[in-house]
Design a protein around this motif. Structure first.
Motif, PDB file in Angstrom:
ATOM      1  N   ASP A  77     -17.361  -4.904   7.988  1.00  0.00           N
ATOM      2  CA  ASP A  77     -15.907  -5.104   7.943  1.00  0.00           C
ATOM      3  C   ASP A  77     -15.305  -4.983   9.342  1.00  0.00           C
ATOM      4  O   ASP A  77     -14.432  -5.772   9.733  1.00  0.00           O
ATOM      5  N   GLU A  78     -15.767  -3.983  10.094  1.00  0.00           N
ATOM      6  CA  GLU A  78     -15.261  -3.823  11.462  1.00  0.00           C
ATOM      7  C   GLU A  78     -15.738  -4.966  12.369  1.00  0.00           C
ATOM      8  O   GLU A  78     -15.012  -5.416  13.260  1.00  0.00           O
ATOM      9  N   TRP A  79     -16.969  -5.413  12.146  1.00  0.00           N
ATOM     10  CA  TRP A  79     -17.473  -6.600  12.872  1.00  0.00           C
ATOM     11  C   TRP A  79     -16.532  -7.781  12.636  1.00  0.00           C
ATOM     12  O   TRP A  79     -16.153  -8.481  13.566  1.00  0.00           O
ATOM     13  N   ALA A 102     -14.421  -9.867  15.306  1.00  0.00           N
ATOM     14  CA  ALA A 102     -14.697 -11.294  15.482  1.00  0.00           C
ATOM     15  C   ALA A 102     -13.423 -12.123  15.336  1.00  0.00           C
ATOM     16  O   ALA A 102     -13.273 -13.170  15.969  1.00  0.00           O
ATOM     17  N   GLU A 103     -12.503 -11.648  14.516  1.00  0.00           N
ATOM     18  CA  GLU A 103     -11.230 -12.352  14.323  1.00  0.00           C
ATOM     19  C   GLU A 103     -10.428 -12.454  15.606  1.00  0.00           C
ATOM     20  O   GLU A 103      -9.624 -13.368  15.775  1.00  0.00           O
ATOM     21  N   THR A 104     -10.634 -11.526  16.528  1.00  0.00           N
ATOM     22  CA  THR A 104      -9.863 -11.511  17.778  1.00  0.00           C
ATOM     23  C   THR A 104     -10.438 -12.460  18.825  1.00  0.00           C
ATOM     24  O   THR A 104      -9.809 -12.657  19.868  1.00  0.00           O
ATOM     25  N   LEU A 105     -11.621 -13.021  18.567  1.00  0.00           N
ATOM     26  CA  LEU A 105     -12.281 -13.874  19.553  1.00  0.00           C
ATOM     27  C   LEU A 105     -11.780 -15.307  19.394  1.00  0.00           C
ATOM     28  O   LEU A 105     -12.474 -16.203  18.900  1.00  0.00           O
ATOM     29  N   THR A 106     -10.567 -15.504  19.811  1.00  0.00           N
ATOM     30  CA  THR A 106      -9.925 -16.808  19.692  1.00  0.00           C
ATOM     31  C   THR A 106     -10.214 -17.651  20.945  1.00  0.00           C
ATOM     32  O   THR A 106     -10.589 -17.108  21.991  1.00  0.00           O
ATOM     33  N   PRO A 107     -10.076 -18.975  20.885  1.00  0.00           N
ATOM     34  CA  PRO A 107      -9.551 -19.754  19.754  1.00  0.00           C
ATOM     35  C   PRO A 107     -10.578 -20.106  18.707  1.00  0.00           C
ATOM     36  O   PRO A 107     -10.231 -20.600  17.645  1.00  0.00           O
ATOM     37  N   ALA A 108     -11.873 -19.857  18.973  1.00  0.00           N
ATOM     38  CA  ALA A 108     -12.901 -20.289  18.031  1.00  0.00           C
ATOM     39  C   ALA A 108     -12.727 -19.636  16.664  1.00  0.00           C
ATOM     40  O   ALA A 108     -12.919 -20.274  15.627  1.00  0.00           O
ATOM     41  N   GLN A 151     -17.796 -16.942   7.560  1.00  0.00           N
ATOM     42  CA  GLN A 151     -18.231 -17.386   8.883  1.00  0.00           C
ATOM     43  C   GLN A 151     -18.038 -16.303   9.929  1.00  0.00           C
ATOM     44  O   GLN A 151     -18.843 -16.163  10.848  1.00  0.00           O
ATOM     45  N   LEU A 152     -16.978 -15.514   9.813  1.00  0.00           N
ATOM     46  CA  LEU A 152     -16.750 -14.427  10.766  1.00  0.00           C
ATOM     47  C   LEU A 152     -17.823 -13.348  10.636  1.00  0.00           C
ATOM     48  O   LEU A 152     -18.288 -12.791  11.635  1.00  0.00           O
ATOM     49  N   ARG A 153     -18.223 -13.070   9.409  1.00  0.00           N
ATOM     50  CA  ARG A 153     -19.234 -12.030   9.179  1.00  0.00           C
ATOM     51  C   ARG A 153     -20.639 -12.537   9.520  1.00  0.00           C
ATOM     52  O   ARG A 153     -21.496 -11.753   9.930  1.00  0.00           O
ATOM     53  N   ASP A 154     -20.843 -13.829   9.339  1.00  0.00           N
ATOM     54  CA  ASP A 154     -22.079 -14.518   9.714  1.00  0.00           C
ATOM     55  C   ASP A 154     -23.311 -13.695   9.346  1.00  0.00           C
ATOM     56  O   ASP A 154     -23.470 -13.301   8.193  1.00  0.00           O
ATOM     57  N   HIS A 155     -24.194 -13.399  10.325  1.00  0.00           N
ATOM     58  CA  HIS A 155     -25.450 -12.697  10.050  1.00  0.00           C
ATOM     59  C   HIS A 155     -25.368 -11.198  10.318  1.00  0.00           C
ATOM     60  O   HIS A 155     -26.408 -10.548  10.465  1.00  0.00           O
ATOM     61  N   ALA A 156     -24.170 -10.651  10.389  1.00  0.00           N
ATOM     62  CA  ALA A 156     -24.026  -9.231  10.743  1.00  0.00           C
ATOM     63  C   ALA A 156     -24.778  -8.323   9.774  1.00  0.00           C
ATOM     64  O   ALA A 156     -25.473  -7.376  10.190  1.00  0.00           O
ATOM     65  N   HIS A 157     -24.656  -8.584   8.479  1.00  0.00           N
ATOM     66  CA  HIS A 157     -25.315  -7.729   7.475  1.00  0.00           C
ATOM     67  C   HIS A 157     -26.830  -7.790   7.629  1.00  0.00           C
ATOM     68  O   HIS A 157     -27.512  -6.755   7.598  1.00  0.00           O
ATOM     69  N   GLY A 197     -18.030 -22.759  18.381  1.00  0.00           N
ATOM     70  CA  GLY A 197     -17.195 -22.764  19.572  1.00  0.00           C
ATOM     71  C   GLY A 197     -17.030 -21.447  20.298  1.00  0.00           C
ATOM     72  O   GLY A 197     -16.228 -21.353  21.229  1.00  0.00           O
ATOM     73  N   PHE A 198     -17.780 -20.404  19.914  1.00  0.00           N
ATOM     74  CA  PHE A 198     -17.724 -19.155  20.669  1.00  0.00           C
ATOM     75  C   PHE A 198     -18.380 -19.380  22.022  1.00  0.00           C
ATOM     76  O   PHE A 198     -19.386 -20.094  22.121  1.00  0.00           O
ATOM     77  N   ASP A 199     -17.834 -18.770  23.086  1.00  0.00           N
ATOM     78  CA  ASP A 199     -18.553 -18.825  24.350  1.00  0.00           C
ATOM     79  C   ASP A 199     -19.541 -17.668  24.403  1.00  0.00           C
ATOM     80  O   ASP A 199     -19.538 -16.782  23.544  1.00  0.00           O
ATOM     81  N   LEU A 200     -20.391 -17.660  25.436  1.00  0.00           N
ATOM     82  CA  LEU A 200     -21.474 -16.680  25.502  1.00  0.00           C
ATOM     83  C   LEU A 200     -20.928 -15.262  25.660  1.00  0.00           C
ATOM     84  O   LEU A 200     -21.478 -14.312  25.084  1.00  0.00           O
ATOM     85  N   VAL A 201     -19.856 -15.101  26.410  1.00  0.00           N
ATOM     86  CA  VAL A 201     -19.261 -13.771  26.587  1.00  0.00           C
ATOM     87  C   VAL A 201     -18.743 -13.239  25.256  1.00  0.00           C
ATOM     88  O   VAL A 201     -18.932 -12.060  24.917  1.00  0.00           O
ATOM     89  N   GLN A 202     -18.112 -14.102  24.478  1.00  0.00           N
ATOM     90  CA  GLN A 202     -17.588 -13.672  23.177  1.00  0.00           C
ATOM     91  C   GLN A 202     -18.723 -13.274  22.240  1.00  0.00           C
ATOM     92  O   GLN A 202     -18.631 -12.275  21.530  1.00  0.00           O
ATOM     93  N   MET A 203     -19.804 -14.063  22.246  1.00  0.00           N
ATOM     94  CA  MET A 203     -20.899 -13.742  21.340  1.00  0.00           C
ATOM     95  C   MET A 203     -21.560 -12.412  21.711  1.00  0.00           C
ATOM     96  O   MET A 203     -21.837 -11.584  20.850  1.00  0.00           O
ATOM     97  N   THR A 204     -21.799 -12.206  23.010  1.00  0.00           N
ATOM     98  CA  THR A 204     -22.435 -10.945  23.409  1.00  0.00           C
ATOM     99  C   THR A 204     -21.513  -9.758  23.185  1.00  0.00           C
ATOM    100  O   THR A 204     -21.979  -8.644  22.927  1.00  0.00           O
ATOM    101  N   SER A 205     -20.193  -9.980  23.252  1.00  0.00           N
ATOM    102  CA  SER A 205     -19.257  -8.874  23.012  1.00  0.00           C
ATOM    103  C   SER A 205     -19.328  -8.397  21.574  1.00  0.00           C
ATOM    104  O   SER A 205     -19.033  -7.235  21.279  1.00  0.00           O
ATOM    105  N   GLU A 206     -19.739  -9.271  20.651  1.00  0.00           N
ATOM    106  CA  GLU A 206     -19.900  -8.843  19.258  1.00  0.00           C
ATOM    107  C   GLU A 206     -20.974  -7.757  19.148  1.00  0.00           C
ATOM    108  O   GLU A 206     -20.813  -6.790  18.386  1.00  0.00           O
ATOM    109  N   PHE A 207     -22.051  -7.930  19.878  1.00  0.00           N
ATOM    110  CA  PHE A 207     -23.126  -6.933  19.833  1.00  0.00           C
ATOM    111  C   PHE A 207     -22.692  -5.638  20.509  1.00  0.00           C
ATOM    112  O   PHE A 207     -23.065  -4.545  20.064  1.00  0.00           O
ATOM    113  N   ARG A 208     -21.925  -5.758  21.590  1.00  0.00           N
ATOM    114  CA  ARG A 208     -21.406  -4.548  22.231  1.00  0.00           C
ATOM    115  C   ARG A 208     -20.518  -3.774  21.259  1.00  0.00           C
ATOM    116  O   ARG A 208     -20.628  -2.548  21.134  1.00  0.00           O
ATOM    117  N   HIS A 209     -19.652  -4.493  20.550  1.00  0.00           N
ATOM    118  CA  HIS A 209     -18.768  -3.841  19.585  1.00  0.00           C
ATOM    119  C   HIS A 209     -19.567  -3.269  18.416  1.00  0.00           C
ATOM    120  O   HIS A 209     -19.273  -2.155  17.944  1.00  0.00           O
TER     121      HIS A 209
END
Length: 375
Positions: free
Chosen positions: A16-18, A22-28, A36-42, A91-103
């Motif tokens: 849920d927190e993921w 992820a919702e804040t990683l706009t515009p994608a 789609q926001l939760r994707d493969h997190a689980h 449409g996520f950029d690489l910085v946005q995707m890696t920030s998901e793992f940091r979070h």
């Protein structure tokens, strides 16, 4: 409670927190639904917990820190790789995707630490194992994302190269019509000649670009070997290369039989790139020399020129794509994309031959190709 057990019990809360992050990683993220926001997190979380519960020796842990550890949880790699591919697709950029793992890392540690009532030394090992699992997932996601970026770029280049052929053909046909139907003075003839030479250079660049993309997309260079004489092809390549160069000096020396089974079109590509490279980088005051030597099983081709030598440190990368010479990097004009020698190597490999290069101030630069008579 151990960290792996905590992750399994609170996976939904963590995801849920993921999702909220992820919702804040706009515009994608603006166009993505909850799934789609939760994707493969689980899947990543549960696979990480499984990895933490697997046995691991000190040597295995050290190897894993270097990225050399054995695959113990293929599900973690698969989920992370799929996540990287899909994040690129939406449409996520690489910085946005890696920030998901940091979070995700910070979220799990924060929630777990808040749940603890008393410290335990085993918890430090839990945190180490969790960080290892997240780092592995991040590496897999990043690699998959980068692969998608490269593929998208290559497809774009393929479309670009393909679509450029039509306007180039129009330019060539228009110049031919001008020469046939419109009386031109000497200045007009010179201008038309410049257009034809420019179109020819652009056509060569487009062909090199398409061959490069073909190899990048995983397709080997196709060949159709037929009987031919390498000496005839070499002389034709010299004539073409010198057609637009009044000061061109290129000489061919032939020893023994030069017949074989090769793809004439590919061999022409190889010869034109080798000769063009030698003329471009050679000294105008000294000729380019092509030497053909026939042996019982193969034919050896050497292309030699004098000029600024290739630095020794660069000899190992001259056949890599998009690599330019030292003189080009200094700002000299060039019609090269840095693909010519790459194409040469591809043609030689397709014919099961070999190519080597030597270069020095005193001896000049020599590219030596050995082609078996039967590919």
């Amino acid at each position: 409670m151990g960290l792996s057990e905590f992750i399994v019990l609170h996976a939904e809360r963590i995801v849920d927190e993921w999702e909220q992050f992820a919702e804040t990683l706009t515009p994608a993220a603006d166009s993505l639904n909850r799934t789609q926001l939760r994707d493969h997190a689980h899947s990543i979380l549960l696979a990480a917990a499984q990895d933490m519960n697997s046995r691991q020796s000190a040597s295995e842990q050290a190897a894993k820190a270097r990225g050399e550890g054995p695959e113990k949880t293929p599900s973690l790699d698969a989920a992370a790789a799929s996540h990287g591919e899909l994040r690129h697709t939406v449409g996520f950029d690489l910085v946005q995707m890696t920030s998901e793992f940091r979070h995700l890392r910070a979220c799990v540690i924060r929630l777990w630490v808040d749940s603890l009532t008393s410290p335990d030394l085993d918890y430090f090992q839990d945190m180490i194992r969790f960080n290892e699992a997240i780092d592995e997932a991040l590496a897999e996601s990043t690699a998959a994302y980068a692969e998608q970026v490269n593929r998208s770029r290559d497809i774009f280049l393929a479309i670009l190269g393909h679509d450029l052929r039509a306007p180039l053909q129009a330019v060539n046909m228009s110049t031919e019509m001008l020469l046939r139907k419109v009386p031109l003075d000497s200045q007009g003839l010179s201008l038309v000649g410049n257009i034809k030479n420019g179109a020819r250079h652009m056509g060569a660049m487009v062909r090199d670009l398409l061959e490069f993309v073909r190899s990048r997309l995983g397709n080997s260079l196709p060949i159709d070997p037929k009987p031919m004489n390498l000496a005839d092809a070499a002389q034709a390549a010299i004539d073409e290369a010198c057609a637009g160069r009044p000061d061109c000096q290129a000489h061919l020396h032939v020893q023994n039989d030069t017949q074989g089974q090769w793809d004439r079109g590919r061999i022409d590509q190889m010869l034109q790139n080798l000769i063009g490279n030698a003329l471009q980088h050679g000294l105008n005051s000294q000729a380019v020399t092509l030497t053909l030597k026939g042996t019982p099983d193969s034919v050896e081709l050497s292309v030699h020129n004098y000029g600024t030598p290739i630095p020794q440190a660069a000899l190992g990368t001259v056949f890599d794509p998009l690599v330019r010479s030292a003189t080009e990097e200094l700002g000299n004009t060039s019609t090269s994309l840095g693909l010519g020698l790459f194409i040469v190597k591809e043609v030689v490999d397709a014919h099961q031959g070999t190519i080597e290069v030597t270069s020095s101030e005193a001896a000049g630069t020599t590219f030596t190709v050995v082609l078996p008579r039967q590919s």
